[in-house]
Design an enzyme around this catalytic site. Sequence first.
Site, PDB file in Angstrom:
ATOM      1  N   ASP A 248      35.775  24.850  53.292  1.00  0.00           N
ATOM      2  CA  ASP A 248      36.640  25.679  52.461  1.00  0.00           C
ATOM      3  C   ASP A 248      37.882  26.054  53.264  1.00  0.00           C
ATOM      4  O   ASP A 248      37.956  27.134  53.844  1.00  0.00           O
ATOM      5  CB  ASP A 248      35.914  26.939  51.980  1.00  0.00           C
ATOM      6  CG  ASP A 248      36.775  27.767  51.040  1.00  0.00           C
ATOM      7  OD1 ASP A 248      37.608  27.166  50.316  1.00  0.00           O
ATOM      8  OD2 ASP A 248      36.635  28.999  51.024  1.00  0.00           O
TER       9      ASP A 248
ATOM     10  N   ASP B 207      35.204  35.231  47.767  1.00  0.00           N
ATOM     11  CA  ASP B 207      36.425  35.106  46.977  1.00  0.00           C
ATOM     12  C   ASP B 207      36.981  36.507  46.705  1.00  0.00           C
ATOM     13  O   ASP B 207      37.036  37.346  47.601  1.00  0.00           O
ATOM     14  CB  ASP B 207      36.126  34.308  45.694  1.00  0.00           C
ATOM     15  CG  ASP B 207      37.367  33.846  44.958  1.00  0.00           C
ATOM     16  OD1 ASP B 207      37.870  32.755  45.290  1.00  0.00           O
ATOM     17  OD2 ASP B 207      37.812  34.554  44.045  1.00  0.00           O
TER      18      ASP B 207
ATOM     19  N   HIS C 204      33.944  25.926  48.481  1.00  0.00           N
ATOM     20  CA  HIS C 204      34.315  27.330  48.308  1.00  0.00           C
ATOM     21  C   HIS C 204      33.169  28.163  47.730  1.00  0.00           C
ATOM     22  O   HIS C 204      32.898  29.260  48.208  1.00  0.00           O
ATOM     23  CB  HIS C 204      35.546  27.420  47.400  1.00  0.00           C
ATOM     24  CG  HIS C 204      36.062  28.812  47.229  1.00  0.00           C
ATOM     25  ND1 HIS C 204      36.501  29.579  48.282  1.00  0.00           N
ATOM     26  CD2 HIS C 204      36.203  29.587  46.113  1.00  0.00           C
ATOM     27  CE1 HIS C 204      36.899  30.769  47.833  1.00  0.00           C
ATOM     28  NE2 HIS C 204      36.731  30.797  46.526  1.00  0.00           N
TER      29      HIS C 204
END
Length: 312
Positions: free
Chosen positions: A260, A126, A290
Amino acid sequence: MAAAGVLRTPEARFADLGGFAFAPRYVTVNDARFGELRMAAIDEGPRAAPVALLLHGEPTWSFLYRKMIPRITGAGFRAVAPDFIGFGRSDKLAQRAHYSYAAFVSWLVQFLRTLDLERVTLVCQDWGGPIGLSALAAEPERFAAVLAANTILPNCEPPPRGVSEWPGALIAGWVSTAAAADDLPVSGIVAGVCRTVPQPQVLKGYDAPFPDASYKSGVLAFPGLIPIEEGMPGIRENRAVWTMLERFERPFVTAFSDADPTTAPWAEVFRRRIPGAAGQPHPVIANAGHFLQEEQGEALAEVLVDLMRRAS
């Protein structure tokens, strides 16, 4: 005592978090507006061993790595998992306008220098990707390898030939949602992008740093800092990072999950553009959304330990 305009989550919020009994370490970083800020980290394993630098993203914190840390240290390595300013046990700026992309990078670079971390394998997922890779570009001699997992490094360039279109609508929608919000359900966000909803005790852990919405300015600010349009802060910086990465020959492994869609196209981009990715194994982590550290942390830890052994 935190400075004016800075919040600090009461320590009692972090009591009784299942599987997360690690003692925090605190490092002082400096900010041009607020002076000294306290940045928290989990720091486990032998001090002199090669380091796994475990970087979280939005809206998580070092709790995300609780399944991986024991496997890293059990293999003889050091695990360092910082909480970015605004997250976890770290200080939180009270206004979202006081956060910037450059500040997050600066705080992490200061953290690396203060602890004098060397022989580092960067683990970035991320927002840990753009921030961590920017820190690598600033301090390349500290890094031995990279493990990129469900992350991006946007620069407003079109996708390479043969790579599917960027999922821009998904990212833009998330940016708009956060920009219009006065509060965000942290554990709900985590649960919403997992294939299997975590147990209530786990969701409590993700909510722990945020007693109420006043502590969530970093959570609210982060999405709007994604440089997705030409001219935004971070575009020029990310292009400079890419210039450095296109010369990076140390091991670079991608381990993206199988579920994801927001980040999936980036795995191929990293593999194509970074010399150190050539000849490396690039596993797909099965049965994870994710936050693959949450759903398949043990599997990701195996990939990491293998990489660290080869890079040491």
